[in-house]
Design a protein around this motif. Structure first.
Motif, PDB file in Angstrom:
ATOM      1  N   THR A 186       0.857  -1.354  -0.126  1.00  0.00           N
ATOM      2  CA  THR A 186      -0.005   0.125  -0.149  1.00  0.00           C
ATOM      3  C   THR A 186       0.621   0.928  -0.304  1.00  0.00           C
ATOM      4  OG1 THR A 186       0.331   0.038   2.754  1.00  0.00           O
ATOM      5  CG2 THR A 186      -1.465  -1.302   1.304  1.00  0.00           C
ATOM      6  N   GLY A 187      -0.022   2.425  -0.422  1.00  0.00           N
ATOM      7  CA  GLY A 187       0.950   3.582  -0.054  1.00  0.00           C
ATOM      8  C   GLY A 187       0.159   4.397   0.322  1.00  0.00           C
ATOM      9  N   GLY A 188       0.521   6.183   0.225  1.00  0.00           N
ATOM     10  CA  GLY A 188      -0.083   6.686   0.372  1.00  0.00           C
ATOM     11  C   GLY A 188       0.198   7.731   1.514  1.00  0.00           C
ATOM     12  N   LYS A 189      -1.190   8.078   2.967  1.00  0.00           N
ATOM     13  CA  LYS A 189      -0.386   8.833   3.584  1.00  0.00           C
ATOM     14  C   LYS A 189       0.064   7.351   4.389  1.00  0.00           C
ATOM     15  CE  LYS A 189      -3.661  12.631   2.927  1.00  0.00           C
ATOM     16  NZ  LYS A 189      -4.115  13.391   4.026  1.00  0.00           N
ATOM     17  N   ALA A 190       0.027   6.340   4.746  1.00  0.00           N
ATOM     18  CA  ALA A 190       0.730   4.862   5.687  1.00  0.00           C
ATOM     19  C   ALA A 190       1.403   4.226   4.199  1.00  0.00           C
ATOM     20  CB  ALA A 190      -0.537   4.169   6.339  1.00  0.00           C
ATOM     21  N   SER A 191       2.198   3.521   3.912  1.00  0.00           N
ATOM     22  CA  SER A 191       2.644   2.539   3.138  1.00  0.00           C
ATOM     23  C   SER A 191       3.623   1.024   3.794  1.00  0.00           C
ATOM     24  CB  SER A 191       3.826   3.514   2.468  1.00  0.00           C
ATOM     25  OG  SER A 191       4.273   2.885   1.174  1.00  0.00           O
ATOM     26  N   ARG A 192       2.247   0.394   3.641  1.00  0.00           N
ATOM     27  CA  ARG A 192       2.570  -1.078   4.097  1.00  0.00           C
ATOM     28  C   ARG A 192       2.538  -1.694   3.293  1.00  0.00           C
ATOM     29  NH1 ARG A 192      -1.540  -2.310   9.506  1.00  0.00           N
ATOM     30  NH2 ARG A 192      -3.239  -1.031   7.519  1.00  0.00           N
ATOM     31  N   THR A 208       6.553   0.142   7.166  1.00  0.00           N
ATOM     32  CA  THR A 208       7.609   0.100   6.087  1.00  0.00           C
ATOM     33  C   THR A 208       8.645   1.071   6.313  1.00  0.00           C
ATOM     34  OG1 THR A 208       7.464   1.098   4.275  1.00  0.00           O
ATOM     35  CG2 THR A 208       7.152  -1.798   4.291  1.00  0.00           C
ATOM     36  N   PRO A 209       9.663   1.621   6.306  1.00  0.00           N
ATOM     37  CA  PRO A 209      10.192   2.444   6.689  1.00  0.00           C
ATOM     38  C   PRO A 209      10.212   3.773   5.328  1.00  0.00           C
ATOM     39  CG  PRO A 209      12.296   0.871   6.052  1.00  0.00           C
ATOM     40  CD  PRO A 209      10.821   0.488   6.336  1.00  0.00           C
ATOM     41  N   LEU A 210       9.401   3.130   3.809  1.00  0.00           N
ATOM     42  CA  LEU A 210      10.080   3.514   3.241  1.00  0.00           C
ATOM     43  C   LEU A 210       9.047   5.085   3.207  1.00  0.00           C
ATOM     44  CD1 LEU A 210      10.195   0.625   1.611  1.00  0.00           C
ATOM     45  CD2 LEU A 210       9.483   2.301  -0.710  1.00  0.00           C
ATOM     46  N   ILE A 211       9.328   6.311   2.583  1.00  0.00           N
ATOM     47  CA  ILE A 211       9.034   7.352   2.069  1.00  0.00           C
ATOM     48  C   ILE A 211       7.488   7.264   1.949  1.00  0.00           C
ATOM     49  CG2 ILE A 211       8.884   7.620  -0.022  1.00  0.00           C
ATOM     50  CD1 ILE A 211       9.170  11.165   0.542  1.00  0.00           C
ATOM     51  N   GLN A 212       6.557   8.365   3.188  1.00  0.00           N
ATOM     52  CA  GLN A 212       5.345   7.875   2.983  1.00  0.00           C
ATOM     53  C   GLN A 212       4.539   9.215   3.590  1.00  0.00           C
ATOM     54  OE1 GLN A 212       4.212   4.785   6.103  1.00  0.00           O
ATOM     55  NE2 GLN A 212       5.939   4.540   5.768  1.00  0.00           N
ATOM     56  N   GLY A 213       2.849   9.602   3.727  1.00  0.00           N
ATOM     57  CA  GLY A 213       2.902  10.786   4.436  1.00  0.00           C
ATOM     58  C   GLY A 213       2.011  11.736   3.745  1.00  0.00           C
ATOM     59  N   SER A 215      -0.426  11.846  -0.198  1.00  0.00           N
ATOM     60  CA  SER A 215      -1.496  10.762  -1.445  1.00  0.00           C
ATOM     61  C   SER A 215      -0.473  10.454  -2.066  1.00  0.00           C
ATOM     62  CB  SER A 215      -2.670  11.801  -1.427  1.00  0.00           C
ATOM     63  OG  SER A 215      -2.032  13.114  -1.910  1.00  0.00           O
ATOM     64  N   SER A 216       0.576  11.262  -2.679  1.00  0.00           N
ATOM     65  CA  SER A 216       1.617  10.534  -3.604  1.00  0.00           C
ATOM     66  C   SER A 216       2.596  10.258  -3.459  1.00  0.00           C
ATOM     67  CB  SER A 216       2.273  12.122  -4.309  1.00  0.00           C
ATOM     68  OG  SER A 216       2.796  13.147  -3.276  1.00  0.00           O
ATOM     69  N   GLN A 217       2.920   9.080  -2.193  1.00  0.00           N
ATOM     70  CA  GLN A 217       3.660   9.050  -1.541  1.00  0.00           C
ATOM     71  C   GLN A 217       3.928   7.395  -0.996  1.00  0.00           C
ATOM     72  OE1 GLN A 217       5.467  11.485   1.759  1.00  0.00           O
ATOM     73  NE2 GLN A 217       6.114  13.136   0.663  1.00  0.00           N
ATOM     74  N   GLY A 218       5.267   6.773  -1.466  1.00  0.00           N
ATOM     75  CA  GLY A 218       4.660   5.347  -0.239  1.00  0.00           C
ATOM     76  C   GLY A 218       5.381   4.140  -1.750  1.00  0.00           C
ATOM     77  N   MET A 219       4.972   2.883  -1.805  1.00  0.00           N
ATOM     78  CA  MET A 219       5.408   1.905  -2.756  1.00  0.00           C
ATOM     79  C   MET A 219       4.155   1.998  -3.326  1.00  0.00           C
ATOM     80  SD  MET A 219       6.357  -1.319   0.385  1.00  0.00           S
ATOM     81  CE  MET A 219       5.270  -1.275   1.208  1.00  0.00           C
ATOM     82  N   TYR A 220       5.266   1.814  -5.152  1.00  0.00           N
ATOM     83  CA  TYR A 220       4.765   1.208  -6.197  1.00  0.00           C
ATOM     84  C   TYR A 220       4.488   0.371  -6.346  1.00  0.00           C
ATOM     85  CZ  TYR A 220       3.213   6.788  -6.292  1.00  0.00           C
ATOM     86  OH  TYR A 220       3.243   7.751  -6.638  1.00  0.00           O
TER      87      TYR A 220
END
Length: 335
Positions: A186-192, A208-213, A215-220
Motif C-alpha cells: 500500500t501507499g499514500g499517507k501510510a505505506s505498509r 515499512t520505512p519507505l517515504i509516506q505521509g 497521497s503521492s508517496q509510498g511503495m509503487y
C-alpha cells in the motif's frame, strides 16, 4: 519507426553481462500501458482506450491489437493462467475480462458496480488461484476479489486500512506471491506490506520505512524472489527527482525492511523486477525518468538509461527485459 539506442558504460558492480546495452522500440501507438505479460515469445499488453494486444519480441512486425470494449476503458491490470488472460478496467463499474489465448475471444466474467471500485493490481498465484484488490469502500476495509474454482468472488477479511492509505495502479506490480505467501503493498499517507498466508488465508500488516505521509508517496511496486527476500520501490510521483527512502529490501518475508541506496538512486520508481534464477541478486527497475539496474540485491544502483516514459517492465529471459509505458513497448538487451 524503430529506434535503436546503444551506449557503453563501465560499472564494477555490473558483472553479469558485458558493457553493451541496447534499447529497441517494438511498438508505437497512442496508448498508455501500465500492465504487461510475457507469453509465447510475445509481449501482451492492456492499456487505455480499451486496447489489448501483443507484439512479438523477436519479430515486431508480428503484432495484433483489439479493443475489449466499445467504451473507452482504461486497463492497468493484466494477468494470465494457462488458457486465458484477464484484465480489469479502472473506475466503476469494474468489468473483469477473460480473453482466450487460442482465439482471443473475450467475455466479461465478473462486475463490481460499487462507485468506489478502482482495481490497482491483478496477480495469479497459480492456474487455479488469483487475487486482485481495489481502492477501499467507505469502511476502509481492504477490498479483495479472489479467483478460485473457476470463478471470481469477493474475499472477506478483517484488515482495515489507515486513513489515506491506498495503492497505486502504476505498473500492476503491488501484488506478488511465492510458495507460502502473497504480499500486497500500500501507499499514500501510510505505506505498509500486507502479507497473506496462502494456506490459512491469515493476513498480517507490517509497517515499512519507505517515504509516506502524502497521497503521492509510498511503495509503487514490489517483487519477491522467494518467501524471504523481497524488494519494494516507489517515492513521490510529484517530485520524481527525489530519491530519499524510496527503495527497501527484506530478508524475513516482509516483516522488517531495510532502506537501500537512499540519496543514491535515480529517483521515483514505478516497477521493479528480480531476474529469474539470480537468487535476488540482479534486479531491473524503471521510472518515468530512468531505467536502473542492481547487481547486489538492491543495495546499490546504476542508471543504465535516461529513457523517459516507461512505467512497467518484465524479464523475458536472462538477457532481455521488455518495457512499456507512454505510447510504446520496447526491448532492452543486456549483452
Amino acid at each position: 519507426m524503430k529506434k535503436i539506442f546503444s551506449f557503453l558504460f563501465s560499472f564494477l558492480g555490473i558483472l553479469s553481462f558485458s558493457q553493451q546495452v541496447s534499447l529497441e522500440t517494438l511498438l508505437n501507438d497512442k496508448i498508455s500501458i501500465r500492465a504487461l505479460e510475457v507469453y509465447d515469445n510475445k509481449v501482451w499488453y492492456s492499456g487505455t482506450d480499451s486496447k489489448f494486444g501483443f507484439v512479438d519480441i523477436k519479430n515486431p512486425q508480428h503484432q495484433k491489437q483489439m479493443k475489449l470494449s466499445e467504451k473507452k476503458l482504461q486497463f492497468r491490470t493484466l494477468a494470465q493462467d494457462k488458457n486465458s488472460f484477464y484484465a480489469i478496467n479502472i473506475e466503476s463499474p469494474a468489468e473483469f475480462f477473460k480473453i482466450n489465448k487460442k482465439d482471443l475471444s473475450s467475455e466479461i466474467v465478473f462486475r463490481d458496480t460499487v462507485k468506489t471500485a478502482f482495481y490497482d493490481a491483478l496477480h495469479f498465484v497459480n492456474n487455479e488461484l488469483a487475487y486482485t484488490f481495489s481502492d477501499a469502500d467507505k469502511d476502509n476495509r481492504l477490498k479483495l476479489a479472489v479467483f478460485k474454482n473457476g470463478k471470481w468472488s469477493s474475499f472477506n477479511n478483517n484488515i482495515i486500512l489507515n486513513e489515506g492509505e491506498a495503492a497505486f495502479a502504476a505498473s500492476n506490480t503491488n501484488i506478488v506471491s511465492a510458495k507460502k505467501y502473497l504480499w500486497i503493498a500500500t501507499g499514500g499517507k501510510a505505506s505498509r506490506i500486507l502479507r497473506m498466508n496462502l494456506k490459512s488465508n491469515e493476513i498480517e500488516a507490517f509497517n515499512t520505512p519507505l517515504i509516506q505521509g502524502e497521497s503521492s508517496q509510498g511503495m509503487y511496486s514490489i517483487d519477491f524472489y522467494d518467501d524471504q527476500f523481497g524488494i519494494a520501490v516507489g517515492g513521490d510521483y510529484t517530485k520524481q527527482a527525489e530519491n530519499i527512502n524510496n527503495i527497501a529490501t527484506t530478508n524475513d518475508g516482509g516483516k522488517t525492511w531495510q532502506i537501500q541506496a537512499s540519496g543514491k538512486n535515480a529517483g521515483y520508481t514505478t516497477c521493479v523486477k528480480i531476474k529469474p534464477n539470480s537468487k535476488g541478486k540482479e534486479i531491473i527497475s524503471v521510472g518515468d525518468q530512468h531505467i536502473s539496474y542492481s547487481s547486489d540485491f538492491g543495495k546499490t544502483w546504476k542508471k543504465i538509461s535516461d529513457e523517459k516514459g516507461f512505467f512497467v517492465c518484465e524479464w523475458a529471459d536472462g538477457n532481455t527485459v521488455v518495457l512499456a509505458g507512454k505510447d510504446r513497448i520496447a526491448r532492452l538487451s543486456l549483452k
